[in-house]
Design a protein around this motif. Structure first.
Motif, short mmCIF file in Angstrom:
data_model
loop_
_atom_site.label_atom_id
_atom_site.label_comp_id
_atom_site.label_asym_id
_atom_site.label_seq_id
_atom_site.Cartn_x
_atom_site.Cartn_y
_atom_site.Cartn_z
N UNK A 207 -23.58 39.77 42.98
CA UNK A 207 -24.45 39.33 41.90
C UNK A 207 -25.85 39.85 42.13
N UNK A 208 -26.48 40.31 41.04
CA UNK A 208 -27.89 40.68 41.06
C UNK A 208 -28.60 39.75 40.09
N UNK A 209 -29.60 39.05 40.58
CA UNK A 209 -30.33 38.09 39.75
C UNK A 209 -31.79 38.49 39.69
N UNK A 210 -32.25 38.77 38.46
CA UNK A 210 -33.63 39.18 38.25
C UNK A 210 -34.48 37.98 37.85
N UNK A 211 -35.76 38.07 38.13
CA UNK A 211 -36.71 37.05 37.70
C UNK A 211 -38.09 37.69 37.58
N UNK A 212 -38.98 36.98 36.89
CA UNK A 212 -40.37 37.42 36.81
C UNK A 212 -40.80 37.99 35.48
N UNK B 44 -21.72 49.47 42.66
CA UNK B 44 -22.58 49.89 41.54
C UNK B 44 -22.76 48.66 40.66
N UNK B 45 -23.78 47.88 40.99
CA UNK B 45 -23.97 46.59 40.34
C UNK B 45 -25.25 46.55 39.53
N UNK B 46 -25.22 45.74 38.49
CA UNK B 46 -26.38 45.59 37.59
C UNK B 46 -26.71 44.12 37.41
N UNK B 47 -27.99 43.84 37.21
CA UNK B 47 -28.42 42.51 36.86
C UNK B 47 -28.28 42.27 35.37
N UNK B 48 -28.58 41.06 34.96
CA UNK B 48 -28.40 40.68 33.56
C UNK B 48 -29.59 41.08 32.69
N UNK B 49 -30.69 41.47 33.34
CA UNK B 49 -31.87 41.88 32.60
C UNK B 49 -32.89 40.77 32.45
#
Length: 127
Positions: free
Chosen positions: A3-8, A115-120
């Motif tokens: 899991x990739x979790x973005x914030x900010x 090859x993983x991506x966050x939700x944006x």
């Protein structure tokens, strides 16, 4: 499971600053490159910045001198410091991670490509 979790992300006035964070989690991760991409409405996704495990960085020409990318290898986390923001920086920002992920606890289990991506996370710069 990776899991990739973005914030900010958020709303900021032109000329302001934001700092994005993206944390990767999962067992057996070995991340070579972490990167930030962005996609504005009606436009294709574009690479903003990338950073290797050895901290070699690459930034798009449109953000050089304003954005900086960094990472914490121990935390599998990448950051994007965005300064002097412009309305044209408005977009959904995605982080990505490439490398390998272990298929099991034993070395003999082998690895698979990562090859993983966050939700944006949405960044809106008001003029």
């Amino acid at each position: 499971q990776v899991q990739l979790v973005e914030s900010g992300g958020g709303l900021v006035q032109a000329g302001g600053s934001l700092r994005l964070s993206c944390a990767a989690s999962g067992r057996g991760l070995s991340i070579d490159v972490m990167a930030w991409y962005r996609q504005a409405p009606g436009k294709q996704r574009e690479l903003v910045a990338s950073i290797t495990r050895a901290f070699r960085t690459n930034l798009a020409g449109s953000v050089k001198g304003r954005f900086a990318i960094s990472r914490d290898n121990a935390k599998n986390t990448v950051y994007l410091q965005m300064n002097s923001l412009k309305p044209e920086d408005t977009a959904v920002y995605y982080c990505s991670a490439t490398g390998t992920v272990a298929l099991g606890a034993a070395v003999e289990s082998g690895v698979a490509p990562l090859d993983a991506w966050g939700q944006g996370t949405l960044v809106t710069v008001a003029s």
